[in-house]
Enzyme design. Structure first.
Site, PDB file in Angstrom:
ATOM      1  N   LEU A 206     181.134 -15.791 -24.309  1.00  0.00           N
ATOM      2  CA  LEU A 206     180.426 -14.562 -24.669  1.00  0.00           C
ATOM      3  C   LEU A 206     179.373 -14.323 -23.593  1.00  0.00           C
ATOM      4  CD1 LEU A 206     181.838 -14.918 -27.380  1.00  0.00           C
ATOM      5  CD2 LEU A 206     179.701 -14.323 -28.507  1.00  0.00           C
TER       6      LEU A 206
ATOM      7  N   ALA B  12     161.332 -18.446 -15.846  1.00  0.00           N
ATOM      8  CA  ALA B  12     161.948 -17.454 -14.948  1.00  0.00           C
ATOM      9  C   ALA B  12     160.979 -16.297 -14.669  1.00  0.00           C
ATOM     10  CB  ALA B  12     163.260 -16.947 -15.526  1.00  0.00           C
TER      11      ALA B  12
ATOM     12  N   GLU C 110     150.382 -14.680  14.147  1.00  0.00           N
ATOM     13  CA  GLU C 110     150.721 -16.065  13.770  1.00  0.00           C
ATOM     14  C   GLU C 110     149.544 -16.919  13.349  1.00  0.00           C
ATOM     15  OE1 GLU C 110     153.879 -17.665  16.774  1.00  0.00           O
ATOM     16  OE2 GLU C 110     152.482 -16.379  17.841  1.00  0.00           O
TER      17      GLU C 110
END
Length: 1344
Positions: free
Chosen positions: A267, A348, A1275
């Site tokens: 599913l 998440a 940088e």
């Protein structure tokens, strides 16, 4: 096999327009459909696994339960189009456009300077837009939550949050004002040297210019979809793809019948588990059942006993449901709900939580699951359903282990989940530790529950479950059983830890590694639980009786901070820069915070990147076949099966190359042998991307392993495996100096770093019909290098090849050399087939193939006096160069040249070697050796300070350059701006008073420690060779007065095009609105140098300036004649008088040279100076840390564009912070890179920004050398991220001192939670079992 039966029609809407798809393929994702079918390329492809948020779109659906429209953000790369039946999708193009109307979200993110390369911007816009559709005035917490699933590699997030904060309800400026302070206030020394404060600006954009948000103007939900939702279609919908059939039943009854018919079909709801598994492990299911249209699976019901949540509810909905119950019920009933909520905040990103379903999360049974351990201890039950009826099973250890007796039968589905209320005397907690705070899979998760006999502290029931420490969620049943009847006290704690370590055992070579760390977390989490419960029991009125008159165990207040989690707060801060001179003309843009030229287009998705170029006629797709062995002979390559597959046109091998196949030791396509895993062997060309990738799987290569196989620097030294001779610099008499002083000999290990530019490597090669001409559209920092490589590979003159670079989605050094290799291979494909070739690397392949920053191993011997004065320093460094030379020799040279940093040490020796190993070749990366090498120097300073009992900042100060002097390579410089930056940083950050506050905090807290550090920086800019500093430009003025500027620099997000137009505008005295830059092309400006080494704007700016001055000189007589005329009048007159309105500008470059024989030279045109101080707080029980404050002072001289320059500083600082804290590359013992995507390689996220983040550009600073006295800042900020590393080290050193452990320990970067936790040694790290390394094969190997 294509299905014979017909598919149903798929109906959904995109941006208000109906989409009717008659042949919907279940394997096609929304991202592919938007980009390929609908040509909506604003939604970007970055990772393909839902981990970065670049492909975020908004989905709107009618919720059958609440009968309202739900808007939610999703990652389009995981959404199968078949799941969108009846949904409305809004992409960034549907939100607003520069052609019609901008949405306030788009306008504000651009004008707040929240875009640099712009590749992540559409995703950011969509996350914020969705938030505003649901909450027009969100809280700052909601803003952080909404953006938690979006990654950005350029900006450092602050300006993005700043733009979002303009919509927030309680955005009332500085959060610190409540404490009677404000971050705008002066530092310790009010009469600071930052010049007259009236000259200093702190606003980079004007909020009052923003258009207001008007929620009534948004797109409505399509009425047709509303009608469909209100009279839902009950019939089953079927969509047949080439290999997969998608079945979406309309009723529960139909679903149960289908489950009988297709018992093996999964599913699928959010596809957040199946999607990534299909991508990475090739998991494949011929039939998929979608229960999305079945409202019964989204029902929620409550009883007096507990809560039942439908298995189809998304995790975001579950979070809202639980929050509702927590607010309504008494605390004692919601213990489990609170524990689940704690995890749901961190699990998440928002998009994944919107997609993933509760049922899917439970049924996936991931070993690292956050919710399953909590559900298991909370006595959760699963309600199952089948055609036969319903039944209930417990979500227990047997279910989680997947035992058939405790699992679902093939024909059953999970209908809902029952979570009972907790009861009085019951306590439930949840714990997790991951590589970073947000959007990261946990290393270990835990759910813990204890029930006491009423009114006592005697354990009646105990339940502990852990994730991340085995193949499944593990329940410590035996341990719990043995602790029943025990009292909640210290002896119980000791016994519990012993039992847990015995029962929750991990083998030494367990997948995922970090075994000792995980064992430590198992007991550290239990200790946290022990403290939490004690704290609860101590609350007044909790305990009725403590048997036998025992006293309840006391918790020291110093232990209590262990209970708090680090909060996620929206960062505050101030950006200071010098305002332009009051006499400067208003239309002169130099020195003003001008928005990035493409900012608005980034925000609307209308900025075109390489892979956004529409499909060309007869275009083919290329996919690469890479080596699976680290060092082997190629016995045979079998292409027969691959060539038989449908759509496959050809396979390109080394034999197809008409010219040269790379260099002798660095082949474009492997011949006879391979030198690393990920080396390109051949390339498949097919009609579609999917066909090409399938053919790659079917290409069979037979190998025979070769010896030796070398991965680590240690092995390379053992085998004397080096890529180039040793580089060495020396001054004074090191040996003699060592005789008279104390010495420390130590090692430093610095891990590598992946560029993780958001736009992966990509190229489109279009062969022309005549003269072997090629048009190459490529994402590169060095188009001339691509052009030359293609020329030699195809054996055709350079003048037939044109490389076009419109813009690059981030480079950081990773797009200097590698695009030439990929461009050449694609060109061979185009040459052989005669068709255009598109090559776009997947994130996994990009990370595997391209290499990154060189890992470093350094040994230092330092001689010092008790005063902290360093008399002698001898450093030997080895870098892991990988299997070919690439830039390793240059990196070694730069490393040695820059390693002294800001310190004057009279007796000094630096040596460096590049090791040859069987790993992909490492390459250029922002900072080019400086961030690794200087960490060794700074570690040495910290060690000396610890030995002398001094503060590190005192030792730094004592050894810094003080007066005009010469570097180790005899280049003279004046350190005055360095000293100013240092003092300014100490002052602005109130460093000394905060040092005392930190000491005070550390006295009061045992398990939490704060650390504070400040680092100085002397960064040399440029290439160490004069010829690399040349630049050219071409400026045309057209008869309508408009100006077209082209130059040799490439737009990587650093705003070079914006700065070039600022220069042209000042020189020609014409507004920027009259000007345009189209692209960088080798046909307009030839023989360019890579846009790198921080000097792109410097040298190209001088070339543009030169061209404009030539043009203005030509126009002078005309202007003199008609001084009152307009610009357009003058241009028209110039044309009439045949004056050339086109000019080439040229800059011959800065002088730079280095004589390595003599060890002296002037290799760099100038230096950038800076200083950064950072404060962190470390959780000694888990190794997690929180960045509390960072202050940066940078000597930018006269910034061309303070908004862009501050953006560069913040972005590089954040990238440096990632290098030193979370970005960890892991390799298998066979040399395979494990960390190949955002799931397992963690770049900083939005929660990693310091809570207070201040950046100041040093005012009243001049350098006569450069254009308008500006400096290149691309940088230098990278290394300043190490201030966070040393602040963590400071906190760890405090913890070790308090625990009486030796203070000196080997410095290892990155300072991951694992390293920090294990360095904060305590009773828990002492009690864990440790394996003899000889008895097992490790999961990963350290390569530095």
């Amino acid at each position: 096999m294509p299905h014979l039966s017909r598919s149903d029609e798929l109906v959904f809407f995109v941006n208000g327009r109906k989409v009717l798809e008659r042949n919907a393929d279940p394997e096609v994702t929304l991202l592919t459909f938007l980009r390929k079918n609908l040509r909506l390329t604003g939604t970007k492809y970055v990772c393909g696994r839902g981990g970065c948020g670049a492909c975020t779109v908004m989905v709107s659906k009618h919720d059958p339960v609440s009968r309202k429209i739900r808007h939610f953000s999703v990652t389009a790369c995981l959404v199968p189009i078949c799941s969108l039946y009846g949904a409305a999708v809004t992409t960034v193009e549907g939100v607003g456009s520069i052609k019609t109307r901008l949405h306030p979200v788009q306008e504000r993110i651009a004008k707040s300077h929240g875009t640099q390369c712009g590749f992540c911007t559409p995703g950011m816009v969509m996350s914020m837009y969705t938030l505003l559709r649901n909450h027009p005035q969100p809280s700052e917490e909601q803003l952080m939550e909404a953006l938690g699933g979006n990654l950005c590699r350029c900006t450092g997030y602050r300006p993005i949050l700043e733009s979002g904060r303009t919509f927030c309800a309680e955005s009332s400026g500085c959060q610190q004002k409540g404490r009677g302070k404000c971050c705008l206030d002066q530092g310790e020394n009010a009469a600071s040297s930052l010049g007259r404060e009236s000259d200093i600006c702190t606003e980079l954009f004007a909020k009052d210019e923003f258009q207001p948000l008007d929620p009534t103007q948004e797109l409505i939900f399509p009425p047709e979809l509303l009608r469909m939702a209100e009279n839902p279609e009950k019939r089953t919908l079927t969509f047949h793809g080439e290999r997969v059939t998608w079945i979406s039943p309309g009723t529960l009854k139909d679903l149960l019948e289908l489950k009988v018919k297709h018992p093996d079909a999964p599913l699928i709801l959010g596809n957040t588990s199946l999607g990534p598994a299909k991508k990475s492990q090739g998991h494949f299911h011929p039939v998929l059942l979608s229960p999305a249209r079945i409202s019964e699976l989204s029902m929620v019901s409550t009883t007096s006993e507990g809560l039942t949540i439908g298995a189809g509810c998304s995790l975001a909905q579950v979070k809202d449901i639980l929050a509702g119950r927590v607010s309504e019920l008494p605390e004692e009933k919601t213990q489990t709900y609170r524990a689940l909520l704690k995890h749901l905040k961190r699990l998440a990103g928002q998009q994944i939580r919107n997609m993933a379903s509760l049922g899917g999360h439970i049924m996936s049974r991931h070993c690292y699951s956050d919710l399953n351990p909590v559900l298991a201890v909370g006595n959760t039950a699963l309600n199952l359903m089948s055609k036969e009826g319903t039944r209930q099973i417990p979500l227990d250890r047997d279910f989680l282990a997947g035992l058939a007796s405790a699992d679902l039968k093939p024909e059953e589905i999970l209908e809902s989940v029952y979570i009972p209320h907790s009861q009085r005397w019951e306590f439930v907690s949840a714990f997790r530790q991951a590589q970073c705070q947000q959007n990261a899979l946990a290393d270990v998760t835990a759910g813990m529950r204890v029930l006491f006999q009423e009114g006592t502290d005697t354990i009646e029931d105990l339940s502990l479950a852990y994730g991340g420490v085995g193949d499944a969620t593990i329940s410590a049943q035996k341990s719990c059983q043995q602790l029943l009847g025990r009292r909640w006290n210290e002896p119980m704690l000791d016994e519990a830890c012993r039992l847990l370590l015995d029962e929750v055992s991990l083998p030494g070579g367990a997948p995922g590694g970090s075994v000792e760390f995980k064992r430590t977390l198992v007991v550290s989490f239990f200790f946290k639980f022990y403290l939490e419960v004690l704290q609860e029991l101590k609350k007044p009125g909790k305990l009725l009786s403590v048997p036998d008159g025992h006293h309840f165990p006391e918790i020291s207040d110093r232990f209590l901070s262990a209970l708090e989690d680090f909060p996620a707060t929206v960062p505050q801060g101030v950006q200071r820069y010098q305002s332009v001179d009051s006499h400067q003309a208003l239309q002169d843009p130099v020195g003003r915070p001008i928005m990035h030229l493409s900012g608005l287009k980034h925000a609307t998705g209308e900025a075109i990147f390489c892979d956004d170029i529409p499909t060309v006629d007869k275009e083919l797709f290329m996919a690469l076949v890479t080596s699976t062995r680290a060092h082997a002979k190629i016995i045979s390559v079998d292409l027969s099966k691959a060539l038989e597959l449908p759509g496959v046109v050809d396979v390109i091998t080394a034999e197809d190359i008409p010219g040269t196949n790379g260099a002798e030791d660095d082949k474009l396509l492997a011949v006879d042998k391979v030198l690393c895993v990920g080396q390109i062997v051949c390339a498949v060309v097919a009609e579609t991307e999917a066909q090409a990738k399938r053919a790659v799987e079917e290409t069979k290569i037979a190998y025979e392993d070769l010896e030796p196989i070398i991965f680590t620097i240690e092995d390379a030294i053992k085998h004397s495996s080096f890529l180039c001779p040793e580089k060495k610099l020396e001054q004074g008499n090191v040996e003699k100096a060592f005789e008279e002083v104390d010495q420390i000999v130590e090692e430093v290990h610095v891990g590598g770093q992946e560029h993780f530019y958001m736009e992966t490597q990509r190229v489109l090669v279009i062969p022309k019909t005549e003269d072997k001409e090629l048009d190459i559209y490529v994402s590169t920092q060095d188009p001339a290098h691509v052009q030359k490589t293609v020329s030699s590979t195809l054996n055709i003159p350079i003048n037939r090849i044109t490389c076009h670079v419109k813009r690059v989605g981030g480079g950081f050094g990773g797009k200097v050399g590698r695009p030439a290799v990929l461009g050449a291979i694609a060109a061979v494909g185009a040459n052989k087939t005669g068709y255009p070739i598109r090559l776009v690397l997947d994130r996994e392949d990009d990370m595997l193939i391209t290499g990154g920053r060189h890992p470093l191993f350094g040994k230092y011997n330092v001689g010092f006096m008790n005063s902290g004065r360093i008399r002698a320093l001898d450093i030997e460094c080895f870098i892991n160069g990988g299997c070919t030379l690439d830039d390793s020799e240059l990196v070694t040279e730069f490393l040695i040249l820059k390693m002294e940093n800001a310190y004057k040490i009279r007796n000094l020796r630096f040596r460096g070697r590049a090791c040859m190993t069987n790993l992909p070749s490492n390459t250029a990366f922002r900072g080019f050796g400086f961030p690794q090498g200087t960490l060794v120097t700074e570690s040495c300073i910290t060690a000396v300070a610890a030995k002398c009992g001094l503060l590190p900042e005192k030792v730094r100060e004592k050894n810094m350059y003080k007066t005009v002097d010469k570097t180790i390579y005899k280049q003279a410089f004046n350190p005055e701006p360095l000293i100013r930056c240092w003092n300014e940083c100490l002052d602005k950050s109130s460093f000394h008073s905060r040092r005392m506050q930190v000491a005070e905090f550390n006295k009061k807290n045992y398990w939490r420690k704060r650390g504070l550090a400040v680092v100085p920086m002397k960064f040399s800019v440029g290439f160490a060779a004069t010829s690399f500093h040349q630049a050219a430009a071409l400026v045309h003025i057209y008869t309508d007065g408009s100006v077209l500027v082209t130059h040799g620099g490439n737009e990587l997000g650093q705003g070079i095009h914006t700065k070039m137009l600022q220069v042209a505008s000042r020189e020609l005295k014409v507004p920027m609105s009259h000007m345009h830059i189209c692209e960088t092309s080798t046909a307009t400006v030839p023989n360019t140098i890579a846009t790198a080494a921080s000097i792109g704007s410097d040298v190209n700016g001088r070339a543009v300036q030169n061209a404009c001055q030539i043009l203005l000189k030509r126009l002078e007589p005309i202007i003199k004649k008609n001084p009152e005329g307009t610009w357009e009048d003058w241009i028209e007159a110039a044309f009439e008088q045949r004056i050339n309105l086109s000019a080439t500008g040229y800059f011959r470059g800065y002088e730079a040279f280095m004589d390595w024989e003599k060890g002296e030279g002037d290799p760099f045109p100038y230096y950038v100076y800076g200083a950064a101080s950072s404060e962190v707080e470390v959780d000694c029980l888990t190794g997690a840390h929180k960045k509390i404050r960072t202050d940066i002072v940078m000597d930018a001289c006269c910034s061309l564009n303070p908004a862009i320059d501050i953006g560069q500083i913040e972005g590089s600082f954040t990238q440096g912070m990632g290098l030193y804290t979370t970005e960890e590359l892991k390799y298998s013992p066979e040399g395979v890179l494990y960390s190949r995507g955002p799931d397992d390689y963690k770049i900083p996220t939005i929660t990693d920004v310091p809570e207070e983040f201040n950046v100041s550009l040093l005012p009243s600073s001049q350098t006569p050398l450069t254009i308008y006295s500006s400096k290149g800042l691309g940088e230098s900020g990278m290394f300043l991220g190490s201030s966070v590393f040393f602040a963590i080290a400071d906190a760890v050193a405090t913890a070790r001192r308090e625990r009486d452990i030796a203070e000196d320990f080997t410095v290892r970067s990155p300072a991951t939670p694992e390293r920090v936790r294990m360095a904060c040694a305590d009773r828990f790290t002492e009690m864990i079992p440790r394996d003899d390394p000889k008895t097992f094969k490790p999961w990963s190997i350290p390569i530095a």
